[in-house]
Design an enzyme around this catalytic site. Structure first.
Site, PDB file in Angstrom:
ATOM      1  N   GLU A 113     -11.880  -1.345 -17.917  1.00  0.00           N
ATOM      2  CA  GLU A 113     -11.307  -0.137 -17.299  1.00  0.00           C
ATOM      3  C   GLU A 113      -9.980  -0.490 -16.657  1.00  0.00           C
ATOM      4  OE1 GLU A 113     -14.131   1.226 -14.389  1.00  0.00           O
ATOM      5  OE2 GLU A 113     -15.812   0.798 -15.727  1.00  0.00           O
ATOM      6  N   LYS A 115      -7.567  -0.768 -13.561  1.00  0.00           N
ATOM      7  CA  LYS A 115      -7.741  -0.900 -12.117  1.00  0.00           C
ATOM      8  C   LYS A 115      -6.679  -0.016 -11.465  1.00  0.00           C
ATOM      9  CE  LYS A 115      -8.446  -4.364  -8.518  1.00  0.00           C
ATOM     10  NZ  LYS A 115      -7.842  -3.597  -7.473  1.00  0.00           N
ATOM     11  N   ASP A 117      -4.439   1.707  -8.724  1.00  0.00           N
ATOM     12  CA  ASP A 117      -3.887   1.158  -7.497  1.00  0.00           C
ATOM     13  C   ASP A 117      -3.738   2.259  -6.454  1.00  0.00           C
ATOM     14  OD1 ASP A 117      -2.897  -0.652  -5.773  1.00  0.00           O
ATOM     15  OD2 ASP A 117      -0.956  -0.887  -6.742  1.00  0.00           O
ATOM     16  N   TYR A 226     -14.928   5.815 -10.940  1.00  0.00           N
ATOM     17  CA  TYR A 226     -15.261   4.659 -11.780  1.00  0.00           C
ATOM     18  C   TYR A 226     -16.667   4.104 -11.574  1.00  0.00           C
ATOM     19  CZ  TYR A 226     -13.489   2.492  -7.511  1.00  0.00           C
ATOM     20  OH  TYR A 226     -13.256   2.164  -6.207  1.00  0.00           O
ATOM     21  N   LYS A 313      -5.818  -9.135 -12.549  1.00  0.00           N
ATOM     22  CA  LYS A 313      -4.651  -8.416 -12.009  1.00  0.00           C
ATOM     23  C   LYS A 313      -3.390  -8.770 -12.792  1.00  0.00           C
ATOM     24  CE  LYS A 313      -5.067  -8.066  -7.320  1.00  0.00           C
ATOM     25  NZ  LYS A 313      -4.719  -7.153  -6.252  1.00  0.00           N
ATOM     26  N   CYS A 407      24.546  -4.727  16.926  1.00  0.00           N
ATOM     27  CA  CYS A 407      24.737  -3.787  15.829  1.00  0.00           C
ATOM     28  C   CYS A 407      26.018  -4.140  15.059  1.00  0.00           C
ATOM     29  CB  CYS A 407      24.838  -2.365  16.383  1.00  0.00           C
ATOM     30  SG  CYS A 407      25.253  -1.150  15.115  1.00  0.00           S
ATOM     31  N   CYS A 410      28.645  -1.085  15.746  1.00  0.00           N
ATOM     32  CA  CYS A 410      29.232  -0.697  17.040  1.00  0.00           C
ATOM     33  C   CYS A 410      29.113  -1.799  18.086  1.00  0.00           C
ATOM     34  CB  CYS A 410      28.606   0.593  17.548  1.00  0.00           C
ATOM     35  SG  CYS A 410      26.919   0.388  18.127  1.00  0.00           S
ATOM     36  N   CYS A 425      19.554   0.160  16.806  1.00  0.00           N
ATOM     37  CA  CYS A 425      20.760   0.225  17.609  1.00  0.00           C
ATOM     38  C   CYS A 425      20.560   1.424  18.544  1.00  0.00           C
ATOM     39  CB  CYS A 425      21.986   0.447  16.731  1.00  0.00           C
ATOM     40  SG  CYS A 425      23.415   0.953  17.701  1.00  0.00           S
ATOM     41  N   CYS A 431      27.415   5.239  17.862  1.00  0.00           N
ATOM     42  CA  CYS A 431      27.415   4.335  16.712  1.00  0.00           C
ATOM     43  C   CYS A 431      27.804   5.120  15.450  1.00  0.00           C
ATOM     44  CB  CYS A 431      26.035   3.710  16.570  1.00  0.00           C
ATOM     45  SG  CYS A 431      25.913   2.560  15.204  1.00  0.00           S
TER      46      CYS A 431
HETATM   47  S1  IVH Z   1     -15.405  -1.073  -9.478  1.00  0.00           S
HETATM   48  C1  IVH Z   1     -18.561  -3.232  -6.840  1.00  0.00           C
HETATM   49  N1  IVH Z   1     -13.524  -0.059 -11.007  1.00  0.00           N
HETATM   50  O1  IVH Z   1     -10.484  -2.081  -6.783  1.00  0.00           O
HETATM   51  C2  IVH Z   1     -17.341  -2.955  -7.609  1.00  0.00           C
HETATM   52  N2  IVH Z   1     -12.956  -0.692  -8.797  1.00  0.00           N
HETATM   53  O2  IVH Z   1     -11.194  -4.847  -5.251  1.00  0.00           O
HETATM   54  C3  IVH Z   1     -16.769  -1.659  -7.289  1.00  0.00           C
HETATM   55  N3  IVH Z   1     -10.631  -0.213  -8.204  1.00  0.00           N
HETATM   56  O3  IVH Z   1     -12.075  -1.320  -3.832  1.00  0.00           O
HETATM   57  C4  IVH Z   1     -15.408  -1.487  -7.795  1.00  0.00           C
HETATM   58  N4  IVH Z   1     -10.032   0.667 -10.124  1.00  0.00           N
HETATM   59  O4  IVH Z   1     -11.070   0.606  -4.994  1.00  0.00           O
HETATM   60  C5  IVH Z   1     -13.833  -0.558  -9.806  1.00  0.00           C
HETATM   61  N5  IVH Z   1     -11.968   0.896 -12.458  1.00  0.00           N
HETATM   62  C6  IVH Z   1     -12.275   0.394 -11.267  1.00  0.00           C
HETATM   63  C7  IVH Z   1     -11.323   0.306 -10.235  1.00  0.00           C
HETATM   64  C8  IVH Z   1     -11.705  -0.258  -9.010  1.00  0.00           C
HETATM   65  C9  IVH Z   1      -9.639   0.352  -8.916  1.00  0.00           C
HETATM   66  C10 IVH Z   1     -10.488  -0.699  -6.824  1.00  0.00           C
HETATM   67  C11 IVH Z   1     -11.597  -0.272  -5.927  1.00  0.00           C
HETATM   68  C12 IVH Z   1     -12.066  -1.505  -5.206  1.00  0.00           C
HETATM   69  C13 IVH Z   1     -11.064  -2.516  -5.593  1.00  0.00           C
HETATM   70  C14 IVH Z   1     -11.785  -3.801  -5.851  1.00  0.00           C
END
Ligand code: IVH
Length: 666
Positions: A113, A115, A117, A226, A313, A407, A410, A425, A431
């Site tokens: 999946e 991740k 942000d 998720y 990551k 600053c 000024c 400042c 200024c």
């Molecule tokens: S599963 C027990 N799936 O990443 C595992 N987390 O460090 C539960 N996150 O706090 C997390 N996308 O907020 C999962 N597809 C995804 C995700 C995801 C983002 C975030 C989540 C979690 C952090 C994990």
């Protein structure tokens, strides 16, 4: 002298604690996730090798903390764990091997999946109705942000489809702010004199913790889910459950994939490492999970994270280049921002010449010296940042950089307000960039709209012809002609533009004054309540905060504004010049057009298009430029554009004329 292990451990704990605070409490991270994770990793390893230095309060002993004091705290039904994460593909292979070993070689399917942000959220549904939404907090307890979450349009308040959901379950996901909304909010913040968010995650986190859910509702947050937790779930398989959840009305990413083994997993990772730029929201990696909950149970959990999942990551792109100099910029509010001038370097497709250094703490933390080679990173942030120094390339005898004391514009001694990271400042009145910044805001298009003045402010100020925005109204032809590049015609134009601005409605004058946190929308709200600047001046803190949309911060800022004698003088001068500091008859705000989006096209008999636009806004509606499926009315005049008309007919949008419109707001 060589740093001892104990000293290093203590130093790392301090540094990490600092960054935890920046990230979790202030939502203003100063280093990349990669740098942060490296620090944490170094500390964990040192602590493991040297158990005599164990400390229960070490940052390695907790999952994190984002508790805000203002929300009710709630204990999670299921602790909200984090994921173990890595930047290395070997560690992903090791993870898969560990899983297979743990399951005695059983066949295993994984889901891959994105991740997302953003900010983690756990939402409980009872009998299909949203009952509670809680942030991660420290993993055990989180903040009850139900009211704010309820404003997010993509989250169902009541499940619209299906009946086969469990009586009670929790669904977890990530609240995020897509790039488009992020840009819009930052633009507004810039206009309102507020610090901009560094990235969409901070913007989402900041928004979710706002005290007024009405303000939250205006920000286009979104949420991808998720995971689903509870008894009697439809399936043993994670993937199937998410498909079901999608059927019930939840937003589930299209990009979840079942993968059989290492090869398919790496294919997924490398595809998204290349293609994630095209997504409309921020992602920082890929999450790989064992799909079968029976197998998940066998694998179990460590104290912090499941053994059945890992996050890979993506690395933010980095480059090393030479630091030429540091320039200190003075903003409209007097805030000082150090900016590094760099030897130009190619990074993620663009040439980077400058990078932000945030504040003095950051310079100290990075321990930057003159002419150092610095590591520049372009992650999810808008401005590239310096995340480290290549000390091996440091010149002998180079000096460390000390933050300026005065600053640069000024010469005033800088101050630092307790609890704030930036230096300021304090010379608001004297200024130059602060004065010019305020005047530039005053003449800008959405404020007094004095065309042609923006480019001239520098010259007018340098010739001492203006020292505040009200001085503009006391300029004469000779003053302007005395400036370089001005002739009879251009001077007349500028004077005419200044004259016309006297009929700008009260709410825009309010916005133009540049009161901190009083942006366009707040100015309109205030003008709907107070008929004149004098009435507003008399308003108490309680009066102001009783208005929906006005919080304590805005109220305080308004009170502070009127406390300053210099501002009162400016107001007096504006009043004497004939600027509208009172509400015109009949222009008080209503919500007759609330939620309606109206497109204007053509020319009209009774009102100019600009006036019609004002009328729409004064009655709570929105004037938009082009006809789309979101348009409610097309306000059609003479000589209406044929394309707009056609489009409106095609989309079945109501076409109204000037009189119909006036009737609507009667
Ligand atoms: S599963 C027990 N799936 O990443 C595992 N987390 O460090 C539960 N996150 O706090 C997390 N996308 O907020 C999962 N597809 C995804 C995700 C995801 C983002 C975030 C989540 C979690 C952090 C994990």
């Amino acid at each position: 002298m060589q740093e001892s292990i104990k000293e290093r451990i203590e130093k790392l704990r301090k540094i990490i604690d600092h960054h935890n605070h920046q990230y979790y409490v202030l939502a203003q991270p100063e280093i990349s996730d990669f740098e942060y994770d490296n620090l944490l990793k170094e500390l964990s390893e040192l602590e493991e090798e040297n158990p005599q230095y164990f400390d229960p309060h070490s940052p390695t002993q907790r999952v994190g903390n984002d508790l805000a004091t203002d929300f009710k705290q709630v204990t999670h039904n299921y602790p909200m764990l984090s994921l173990s994460n890595t930047y290395s593909s070997e560690e992903v292979s090791d993870f898969i091997k560990r899983v297979q070993k743990g399951l005695n070689g059983e066949d295993t399917l994984f889901t891959c999946e994105l991740k997302f942000d953003g900010v983690a959220i756990g939402i409980t549904y009872q009998k299909g109705i949203l009952t509670q939404a809680v942030t991660r907090g420290d993993g055990v307890k989180g903040d009850d942000v139900t009211n704010n979450v309820k404003t997010i349009r993509s989250i169902p308040l009541k499940l619209p489809y299906g009946t086969d959901f469990p009586d009670e379950f929790e669904i977890r996901g990530e609240i995020l702010l897509p790039f488009e909304g992020f840009k819009k909010i930052n633009k507004e913040r810039e206009n309102n004199n507020e610090p901009i968010f560094a990235n969409p995650r901070n913007a989402a986190a900041g928004t979710l913790k706002l005290q007024k859910s009405a303000t939250v509702a205006k920000r286009p947050l979104d949420c991808f889910f998720y995971a689903i937790l509870g008894k009697n779930l439809p399936s043993r398989l994670h993937f199937e459950n998410l498909q079901k959840a999608r059927d019930w009305g939840f937003k589930i990413s299209e990009h979840i994939q079942i993968c059989k083994g290492v090869d398919e997993i790496f294919e997924y990772i490398s595809y998204w490492d290349k293609n994630r730029q095209a997504l409309p929201f921020a992602t920082d990696g890929v999450v790989i999970k064992v799909n079968d909950s029976r197998q998940q149970e066998i694998l179990g959990y460590t104290a912090k994270s499941p053994r059945w999942a890992i996050a890979y990551k993506f690395k933010a792109e980095q480059a090393t280049t030479r630091l030429h100099s540091i320039q200190y910029q003075v903003g409209r509010t007097g805030a000082i921002t150090p900016v590094a001038n760099l030897e130009p370097v190619l990074l993620a497709g663009t040439t980077v010449k400058r990078a932000s250094l945030h504040n003095s703490d950051q310079i100290k933390l990075l321990d930057i010296h003159d002419q150092d080679y610095v590591k520049v990173e372009k992650g999810g942030d808008i401005i590239p940042k310096i995340v480290g120094v290549d000390k091996s390339k440091r010149q002998k005898g180079s000096q460390s950089i000390d933050f300026i004391k005065r600053c640069p514009e000024c010469g005033s001694e800088l101050i630092r307000i307790e609890g704030e990271a930036k230096h300021y400042c304090p010379n608001t009145a004297g200024c130059p960039p602060q004065i010019k910044g305020r005047i530039e805001h005053f003449v800008s298009r959405k404020a007094m709209d004095i065309g042609g003045a923006e480019a001239t402010i520098d010259a007018l100020f340098n010739q001492r012809l203006i020292n505040d925005s009200a001085d503009l109204y006391y300029l004469n032809r000779d003053d302007i002609i005395s400036l370089e590049r001005f002739g009879e015609k251009s001077a007349q134009n500028l004077l005419q533009s200044i004259e016309q601005s006297k009929s700008v409605p009260f709410h825009r004058v309010l916005y133009a004054l540049g009161i901190r946190y009083v942006g366009e929308t707040v100015a309109k709200t205030i003008a709907g309540k107070y008929q004149s600047i004098d009435e507003l001046k008399e308003a108490s803190f309680e009066d102001l905060t009783s208005i929906n949309e006005i919080g304590t911060r805005i109220a305080q800022s308004i009170l502070d504004y009127f406390k300053d004698e210099r501002n009162l003088k400016i107001i007096e001068k504006l009043k004497n010049a004939g600027v509208q500091l009172t509400q015109k008859e009949g222009t008080a705000k209503t919500d007759k057009l609330a939620g309606l989006s109206i497109v204007i096209s053509g020319t009209f008999e009774k009102h100019s298009r600009e006036e019609l636009k004002e009328l729409i806004e004064m009655n709570g509606g929105r004037n938009t430029g082009s006809v789309s499926s979101n348009t409610n009315y097309l306000l059609a005049g003479e000589n209406i554009g044929p394309k707009k008309l056609e489009k409106a007919k095609e989309l079945n949008i109501r076409i109204i004329h000037e009189d119909d419109f006036l009737q609507l707001i009667q």
